[in-house]
Design a protein around this motif. Structure first.
Motif, mmCIF file in Angstrom:
data_model
loop_
_atom_site.group_PDB
_atom_site.id
_atom_site.type_symbol
_atom_site.label_atom_id
_atom_site.label_comp_id
_atom_site.label_asym_id
_atom_site.label_seq_id
_atom_site.Cartn_x
_atom_site.Cartn_y
_atom_site.Cartn_z
ATOM 1 N N VAL A 268 0.789 -1.193 0.200
ATOM 2 C CA VAL A 268 0.008 -0.085 -0.059
ATOM 3 C C VAL A 268 0.890 1.248 0.039
ATOM 4 N N THR A 269 0.523 2.316 -0.343
ATOM 5 C CA THR A 269 1.283 3.590 -0.532
ATOM 6 C C THR A 269 0.840 4.455 0.583
ATOM 7 N N ARG A 270 -0.172 4.236 1.515
ATOM 8 C CA ARG A 270 -0.310 4.978 2.592
ATOM 9 C C ARG A 270 -0.342 4.209 3.847
ATOM 10 N N PRO A 271 0.657 4.561 4.881
ATOM 11 C CA PRO A 271 0.785 3.592 6.081
ATOM 12 C C PRO A 271 -0.808 3.236 6.736
ATOM 13 N N ASP A 272 -1.770 4.303 6.876
ATOM 14 C CA ASP A 272 -2.855 3.983 7.632
ATOM 15 C C ASP A 272 -3.655 2.867 6.778
ATOM 16 N N ASP A 273 -3.301 2.332 5.648
ATOM 17 C CA ASP A 273 -4.194 1.391 5.006
ATOM 18 C C ASP A 273 -3.740 0.297 5.163
ATOM 19 N N VAL A 274 -2.604 -0.185 6.210
ATOM 20 C CA VAL A 274 -2.065 -1.605 6.578
ATOM 21 C C VAL A 274 -3.495 -1.944 7.380
ATOM 22 N N GLU A 275 -3.484 -1.260 8.599
ATOM 23 C CA GLU A 275 -4.371 -1.780 9.543
ATOM 24 C C GLU A 275 -5.841 -1.698 9.067
ATOM 25 N N ARG A 276 -6.232 -0.606 8.387
ATOM 26 C CA ARG A 276 -7.626 -0.567 7.634
ATOM 27 C C ARG A 276 -8.072 -1.629 7.012
ATOM 28 N N LEU A 277 -7.134 -2.239 6.068
ATOM 29 C CA LEU A 277 -7.296 -3.145 5.119
ATOM 30 C C LEU A 277 -6.903 -4.689 5.763
ATOM 31 N N ARG A 278 -6.224 -4.792 6.841
ATOM 32 C CA ARG A 278 -6.331 -5.881 7.796
ATOM 33 C C ARG A 278 -7.541 -6.148 8.096
ATOM 34 N N VAL A 296 4.540 -1.179 3.359
ATOM 35 C CA VAL A 296 4.039 0.432 2.879
ATOM 36 C C VAL A 296 5.311 0.607 2.017
ATOM 37 N N VAL A 297 4.714 0.821 0.758
ATOM 38 C CA VAL A 297 5.696 1.186 -0.270
ATOM 39 C C VAL A 297 5.196 2.767 -1.008
ATOM 40 N N GLU A 298 5.550 3.699 -0.461
ATOM 41 C CA GLU A 298 4.974 5.045 -0.795
ATOM 42 C C GLU A 298 5.391 5.227 -2.262
ATOM 43 N N GLN A 299 6.723 4.717 -2.802
ATOM 44 C CA GLN A 299 6.902 4.902 -4.215
ATOM 45 C C GLN A 299 7.402 3.450 -4.739
ATOM 46 N N PRO A 300 6.410 2.911 -5.435
ATOM 47 C CA PRO A 300 6.692 1.484 -5.751
ATOM 48 C C PRO A 300 7.671 1.555 -6.848
ATOM 49 N N PRO A 301 8.776 0.336 -7.057
ATOM 50 C CA PRO A 301 9.464 0.365 -8.148
ATOM 51 C C PRO A 301 8.851 0.384 -9.371
ATOM 52 N N LEU A 302 9.656 0.922 -10.303
ATOM 53 C CA LEU A 302 8.986 1.017 -11.670
ATOM 54 C C LEU A 302 9.913 0.242 -12.666
ATOM 55 N N THR A 303 9.278 -0.028 -13.841
ATOM 56 C CA THR A 303 10.185 -0.339 -14.854
ATOM 57 C C THR A 303 10.542 0.939 -15.851
ATOM 58 N N ALA A 304 11.616 0.556 -16.901
ATOM 59 C CA ALA A 304 11.989 1.574 -17.741
ATOM 60 C C ALA A 304 10.840 2.316 -18.343
#
Length: 329
Positions: A268-278, A296-304
């Motif tokens: 998830v990109t927002r920390p508060d979504d972990v407990e909410r979604l759990r 929590v991955v605020e900026q997910p890794p991207l391909t080229a």
């Protein structure tokens, strides 16, 4: 196109000679494939797309991604067709094309000036990210499409997509099938077909899940599933349900497990979504559908090409999960 030194010039040369072109799918959810299409299947849609973007000869398109990505090549050829210029340099741009993740990273960077028309494609655009872009003075346009299908639906984010001009759609077993003048001819002979299918009456599909309400198309995501403890869990519909309960973006991947084969990993990109979604998952999902590893991955890794790198994301989730277990052991 991928082998051309100047892909845009090669496109227009093929168009003048009435020769088909070959482009590569992104390979986001599987093996990249070579797709064959007529140049007319793009060119004949350019006027419609330019009108939606208010793109004219006075325009300047900022295209930061590689032209090997179909969405970027499409944007460069569209700019040419409208008489506009295009460049990987944002200076003086009136328009730009970005993936949703690319837009998220560009906001606040100073690269995107108020008044810029941002064309977002390559993945579904969350309405929260659209609203954030609008708050910074940007005009946001979003389309859903695919290398095999080209333009399918258009809106401002993934929740208000409507079928693009001259596109028909139907849902079969929860999957999207479309018919339009913009379709490709499918995978090149001798290359993997993947999820591509075409019916006798001209409808084509690539396995994307979705719902249709009149001309409103709700895209749930690309085909994909994991098997956990003998149960098959389709990722696209489940991701869609989790996104509806979240405040930010949600990504699901399969994580190897020595006993049950795989379990679901959720970023998830927002920390508060972990407990909410759990908590939501405990109330609304069966055991096989519940994510077991969270990050929590605020900026997910991207391909080229600016799309989510699912392999790298899975590695991040596994690493975070392993660290969490050590901290609680």
């Amino acid at each position: 196109m991928a082998a051309a030194i100047e892909p845009v010039a090669a496109f227009w040369a093929a168009h003048a000679a009435r020769r088909p072109i070959a482009v590569h799918s992104s390979g986001t959810t599987g093996q990249s494939r070579t797709i064959v299409r007529s140049t007319a299947s793009w060119v004949d849609s350019f006027g419609l797309a330019a009108a939606r973007l208010d793109l004219s000869s006075a325009g300047r398109f900022y295209i930061p991604g590689p032209l090997s990505a179909t969405m970027n090549l499409f944007a460069a050829c569209l700019a040419d067709a409208a008489g506009a210029s295009w460049s990987p340099d944002p200076a003086g741009a009136t328009h730009c094309t970005l993936t949703p993740s690319g837009l998220g990273r560009a906001l606040g960077s100073g690269l995107l000036s108020p008044g810029l028309v941002v064309l977002v494609a390559g993945d579904g655009l969350h309405d929260n990210l659209r609203d954030e872009a609008r708050a910074q003075g940007l005009r946001v346009e979003h389309y859903y499409g695919a290398t095999e299908l080209s333009l399918v639906a258009w809106g401002s984010c993934r929740s208000d997509l409507r079928l693009f001009d001259r596109v028909e759609a139907r849902i079969i077993d929860g999957r999207i099938w479309v018919r339009s003048p913009w379709l490709s001819d499918g995978p090149a002979p001798g290359t993997p077909v993947g999820s591509w299918q075409r019916s006798a009456d001209g409808f084509a599909g690539i396995g994307d899940h979705g719902r249709l309400d009149g001309d409103r198309l709700h895209v749930q995501g690309r085909d994909g599933a994991i098997t956990t403890g003998g149960a098959t869990v389709e990722l696209a519909p489940l991701t869609d349900r989790l996104r509806a309960a979240a405040g930010g973006e949600v990504y699901l991947v399969g994580i190897p497990h020595p006993v049950v084969g795989q379990v679901l990993g959720c970023a998830v990109t927002r920390p508060d979504d972990v407990e909410r979604l759990r908590a939501w998952s405990q109330r609304n999902l069966g055991p096989a559908e519940r994510p077991r590893a969270w990050a929590v991955v605020e900026q997910p890794p991207l391909t080229a090409a600016g799309k989510i790198d699912t392999s790298a994301l899975a590695a991040l989730i596994r690493g975070h999960h392993a660290t969490s277990k050590e901290q609680h052991s």
